[in-house]
Design a protein around this motif. Structure first.
Motif, PDB file in Angstrom:
ATOM      1  N   GLU A  90       0.821  -1.203   0.000  1.00 34.84           N
ATOM      2  CA  GLU A  90       0.000   0.000   0.000  1.00 34.84           C
ATOM      3  C   GLU A  90       0.862   1.262   0.000  1.00 34.84           C
ATOM      4  O   GLU A  90       0.448   2.306  -0.491  1.00 34.84           O
ATOM      5  CB  GLU A  90      -0.931  -0.008   1.215  1.00 34.84           C
ATOM      6  N   LYS A  91       2.061   1.150   0.519  1.00 36.07           N
ATOM      7  CA  LYS A  91       2.984   2.284   0.573  1.00 36.07           C
ATOM      8  C   LYS A  91       3.868   2.293  -0.667  1.00 36.07           C
ATOM      9  O   LYS A  91       4.232   1.238  -1.181  1.00 36.07           O
ATOM     10  CB  LYS A  91       3.845   2.185   1.834  1.00 36.07           C
ATOM     11  N   ASN A  92       4.209   3.485  -1.145  1.00 30.80           N
ATOM     12  CA  ASN A  92       5.128   3.631  -2.262  1.00 30.80           C
ATOM     13  C   ASN A  92       6.558   3.837  -1.773  1.00 30.80           C
ATOM     14  O   ASN A  92       6.780   4.408  -0.696  1.00 30.80           O
ATOM     15  CB  ASN A  92       4.718   4.813  -3.146  1.00 30.80           C
ATOM     16  N   TYR A  93       7.494   3.398  -2.580  1.00 28.52           N
ATOM     17  CA  TYR A  93       8.912   3.538  -2.258  1.00 28.52           C
ATOM     18  C   TYR A  93       9.668   4.013  -3.499  1.00 28.52           C
ATOM     19  O   TYR A  93       9.467   3.492  -4.597  1.00 28.52           O
ATOM     20  CB  TYR A  93       9.510   2.201  -1.808  1.00 28.52           C
ATOM     21  N   LYS A  94      10.561   4.979  -3.299  1.00 26.77           N
ATOM     22  CA  LYS A  94      11.442   5.418  -4.380  1.00 26.77           C
ATOM     23  C   LYS A  94      12.770   4.671  -4.316  1.00 26.77           C
ATOM     24  O   LYS A  94      13.194   4.029  -5.263  1.00 26.77           O
ATOM     25  CB  LYS A  94      11.683   6.929  -4.290  1.00 26.77           C
ATOM     26  N   ASP A  95      13.443   4.797  -3.193  1.00 30.01           N
ATOM     27  CA  ASP A  95      14.749   4.164  -2.981  1.00 30.01           C
ATOM     28  C   ASP A  95      14.650   3.239  -1.772  1.00 30.01           C
ATOM     29  O   ASP A  95      14.051   3.602  -0.747  1.00 30.01           O
ATOM     30  CB  ASP A  95      15.828   5.223  -2.723  1.00 30.01           C
ATOM     31  N   PHE A  96      15.280   2.072  -1.863  1.00 24.79           N
ATOM     32  CA  PHE A  96      15.128   1.102  -0.775  1.00 24.79           C
ATOM     33  C   PHE A  96      16.123  -0.044  -0.937  1.00 24.79           C
ATOM     34  O   PHE A  96      16.720  -0.239  -2.000  1.00 24.79           O
ATOM     35  CB  PHE A  96      13.708   0.521  -0.773  1.00 24.79           C
ATOM     36  N   GLN A  97      16.248  -0.818   0.138  1.00 25.55           N
ATOM     37  CA  GLN A  97      16.831  -2.150   0.116  1.00 25.55           C
ATOM     38  C   GLN A  97      15.756  -3.103   0.617  1.00 25.55           C
ATOM     39  O   GLN A  97      15.098  -2.828   1.622  1.00 25.55           O
ATOM     40  CB  GLN A  97      18.077  -2.237   0.998  1.00 25.55           C
ATOM     41  N   VAL A 175      17.562  -0.509  -4.740  1.00 29.42           N
ATOM     42  CA  VAL A 175      17.173   0.475  -5.741  1.00 29.42           C
ATOM     43  C   VAL A 175      17.478   1.854  -5.175  1.00 29.42           C
ATOM     44  O   VAL A 175      16.903   2.256  -4.158  1.00 29.42           O
ATOM     45  CB  VAL A 175      15.677   0.362  -6.100  1.00 29.42           C
ATOM     46  N   VAL A 176      18.389   2.577  -5.805  1.00 35.51           N
ATOM     47  CA  VAL A 176      18.708   3.950  -5.424  1.00 35.51           C
ATOM     48  C   VAL A 176      18.788   4.770  -6.706  1.00 35.51           C
ATOM     49  O   VAL A 176      19.739   4.614  -7.482  1.00 35.51           O
ATOM     50  CB  VAL A 176      20.023   4.052  -4.631  1.00 35.51           C
ATOM     51  N   GLY A 177      17.777   5.600  -6.931  1.00 34.49           N
ATOM     52  CA  GLY A 177      17.728   6.334  -8.187  1.00 34.49           C
ATOM     53  C   GLY A 177      17.605   5.363  -9.352  1.00 34.49           C
ATOM     54  O   GLY A 177      16.700   4.534  -9.403  1.00 34.49           O
ATOM     55  N   ASN A 178      18.546   5.434 -10.274  1.00 32.98           N
ATOM     56  CA  ASN A 178      18.551   4.528 -11.424  1.00 32.98           C
ATOM     57  C   ASN A 178      19.628   3.452 -11.300  1.00 32.98           C
ATOM     58  O   ASN A 178      20.060   2.871 -12.293  1.00 32.98           O
ATOM     59  CB  ASN A 178      18.763   5.320 -12.717  1.00 32.98           C
ATOM     60  N   HIS A 179      20.052   3.186 -10.064  1.00 34.68           N
ATOM     61  CA  HIS A 179      21.058   2.161  -9.790  1.00 34.68           C
ATOM     62  C   HIS A 179      20.369   0.962  -9.131  1.00 34.68           C
ATOM     63  O   HIS A 179      19.769   1.089  -8.068  1.00 34.68           O
ATOM     64  CB  HIS A 179      22.144   2.726  -8.865  1.00 34.68           C
ATOM     65  N   TYR A 180      20.451  -0.189  -9.780  1.00 35.55           N
ATOM     66  CA  TYR A 180      19.734  -1.377  -9.332  1.00 35.55           C
ATOM     67  C   TYR A 180      20.729  -2.521  -9.096  1.00 35.55           C
ATOM     68  O   TYR A 180      21.568  -2.807  -9.953  1.00 35.55           O
ATOM     69  CB  TYR A 180      18.718  -1.823 -10.392  1.00 35.55           C
ATOM     70  N   VAL A 181      20.592  -3.180  -7.939  1.00 35.27           N
ATOM     71  CA  VAL A 181      21.480  -4.281  -7.580  1.00 35.27           C
ATOM     72  C   VAL A 181      20.642  -5.449  -7.073  1.00 35.27           C
ATOM     73  O   VAL A 181      19.752  -5.259  -6.232  1.00 35.27           O
ATOM     74  CB  VAL A 181      22.497  -3.867  -6.487  1.00 35.27           C
ATOM     75  N   SER A 182      20.919  -6.650  -7.576  1.00 33.04           N
ATOM     76  CA  SER A 182      20.273  -7.855  -7.051  1.00 33.04           C
ATOM     77  C   SER A 182      21.344  -8.811  -6.536  1.00 33.04           C
ATOM     78  O   SER A 182      22.375  -9.016  -7.190  1.00 33.04           O
ATOM     79  CB  SER A 182      19.419  -8.539  -8.118  1.00 33.04           C
ATOM     80  N   ARG A 183      21.085  -9.376  -5.364  1.00 34.50           N
ATOM     81  CA  ARG A 183      21.994 -10.365  -4.780  1.00 34.50           C
ATOM     82  C   ARG A 183      21.176 -11.590  -4.397  1.00 34.50           C
ATOM     83  O   ARG A 183      20.171 -11.471  -3.684  1.00 34.50           O
ATOM     84  CB  ARG A 183      22.707  -9.796  -3.561  1.00 34.50           C
ATOM     85  N   LEU A 184      21.590 -12.747  -4.864  1.00 35.04           N
ATOM     86  CA  LEU A 184      20.866 -13.989  -4.616  1.00 35.04           C
ATOM     87  C   LEU A 184      21.797 -14.990  -3.949  1.00 35.04           C
ATOM     88  O   LEU A 184      22.866 -15.301  -4.492  1.00 35.04           O
ATOM     89  CB  LEU A 184      20.330 -14.556  -5.936  1.00 35.04           C
ATOM     90  N   ASN A 185      21.385 -15.460  -2.763  1.00 35.36           N
ATOM     91  CA  ASN A 185      22.183 -16.443  -2.009  1.00 35.36           C
ATOM     92  C   ASN A 185      23.638 -16.006  -1.877  1.00 35.36           C
ATOM     93  O   ASN A 185      24.570 -16.796  -1.998  1.00 35.36           O
ATOM     94  CB  ASN A 185      22.080 -17.819  -2.678  1.00 35.36           C
ATOM     95  N   GLY A 186      23.813 -14.692  -1.629  1.00 37.73           N
ATOM     96  CA  GLY A 186      25.139 -14.147  -1.385  1.00 37.73           C
ATOM     97  C   GLY A 186      25.922 -13.766  -2.621  1.00 37.73           C
ATOM     98  O   GLY A 186      27.043 -13.252  -2.504  1.00 37.73           O
ATOM     99  N   VAL A 187      25.377 -13.976  -3.814  1.00 40.78           N
ATOM    100  CA  VAL A 187      26.075 -13.686  -5.069  1.00 40.78           C
ATOM    101  C   VAL A 187      25.409 -12.484  -5.743  1.00 40.78           C
ATOM    102  O   VAL A 187      24.189 -12.485  -5.963  1.00 40.78           O
ATOM    103  CB  VAL A 187      26.050 -14.899  -6.019  1.00 40.78           C
ATOM    104  N   VAL A 188      26.194 -11.457  -6.079  1.00 37.37           N
ATOM    105  CA  VAL A 188      25.662 -10.311  -6.819  1.00 37.37           C
ATOM    106  C   VAL A 188      25.431 -10.734  -8.264  1.00 37.37           C
ATOM    107  O   VAL A 188      26.366 -11.109  -8.973  1.00 37.37           O
ATOM    108  CB  VAL A 188      26.620  -9.106  -6.750  1.00 37.37           C
TER     109      VAL A 188
END
Length: 229
Positions: A90-97, A175-188
Motif C-alpha cells: 500500500e505504501k510507495n517507495y522510491k529508494d530502498f533495500q 534500488v537507489v535512483g537509477n542504480h539497481y542491484v540484485s543479490r541472490l544467495n550471497g552472489v551479486v
C-alpha cells in the motif's frame, strides 16, 4: 504671623508610594528549551518488516490469484486463473533495500516489481520494473525486465545456476535512483545503472505470472526505506 491651613499641614505627612516601572512589568517568559536532535537509528533499526507473517496488512491484492498466509509466517501465492496476479504494498517507495526469502514450489514465473502502478481494477501494469524470479535453469533470476522494454539486463552465464529449485533462496534487492542491484544467495547477479529510467516511484509488488502454473512462497520480507521526498 503666617498661619498654616490644616489641610496643608496634613499633606506634609502624606507618603506617596513610588512603584517602579520594573516592578509593574510582567515577568519575562522563560526561554524555550532547545529541542534535542533525534537519536540516529542503529543499523538494525533501519529495517522494517513489511510482511508481518500473520495476515496481509499493508498489502493490496491485484487480480484474482490466491494469496494466503500459512503457519510459520509463509506467504503463499497460487495461480487459480491463467491471468496475472500481484500482491502490492500500500505504501510507495522510491529508494530502498529489500530483503526476503522465496521458494518455487511450481514451474511458474514470478518476480519482485518496484515503482509499480496498475490500471485501476485490473492486473494490467502501467509502470514498473521487476527483479526476475524463475527457479528453472537459465531463466535469468535476478535480471531486470519491464517498463515496456522487455529484458534490460540479466546475470552472467556462470551465475544462472545460483538459484535453488525447491529450496529457500535469500534475495536482497537495492534500488537507489537509477542504480539497481540484485543479490541472490550471497552472489551479486546484477549491478546496473539504467541510462534510460522510465519509472521513479511506486509500490513493490510480488508477481504470479500468467499461465496458471504459479506456486510461490515468500517469507521474512523486510525493507530499509531510503526514500527522500
Amino acid at each position: 504671623m503666617r498661619l498654616f491651613h490644616p489641610l496643608s499641614l496634613a499633606l506634609l505627612f502624606v507618603t506617596v508610594p513610588v512603584v517602579s516601572a520594573l516592578a509593574q512589568a510582567p515577568p519575562a517568559p522563560a526561554a524555550a528549551p532547545t529541542p534535542r536532535a533525534p537519536r540516529p537509528k542503529l543499523p538494525g533499526e533501519q529495517w522494517e518488516q513489511i510482511f508481518n507473517g500473520k495476515d496481509l496488512t499493508g498489502w493490496q491484492k491485484i487480480g484474482q490469484e490466491q494469496w494466503n498466509v500459512e503457519p510459520g509466517g509463509i506467504l503463499h501465492g497460487v495461480a487459480v486463473t491463467k491471468a496475472y496476479g500481484y500482491l502490492k504494498t500500500e505504501k510507495n517507495y522510491k529508494d530502498f533495500q529489500l530483503s526476503m526469502h522465496f521458494k518455487c514450489d511450481g514451474d511458474g514465473n514470478s518476480g519482485v516489481f518496484f515503482h509499480s502502478e496498475f490500471k485501476p481494477g485490473t492486473p494490467d501494469i502501467t509502470q514498473g520494473l521487476q527483479f526476475e524470479i524463475d527457479c528453472q535453469a537459465m531463466k535469468h533470476t535476478g535480471g531486470l525486465y519491464g517498463d515496456g522494454r522487455n529484458w534490460i539486463v540479466w546475470p552472467k552465464p556462470e551465475d544462472e545456476m545460483v538459484v535453488r529449485r525447491g529450496e529457500w533462496n535469500e534475495y536482497v534487492l537495492t534500488v537507489v535512483g537509477n542504480h539497481y542491484v540484485s543479490r541472490l544467495n550471497g552472489v551479486v547477479l546484477v549491478d546496473f545503472v539504467d541510462p534510460q529510467p522510465r519509472s521513479f516511484d511506486g509500490g513493490i509488488a510480488l508477481q504470479l505470472h500468467s499461465g496458471g502454473t504459479g506456486d510461490m512462497k515468500f517469507r521474512e520480507i523486510w525493507i530499509r526505506d531510503l526514500t527522500q521526498r
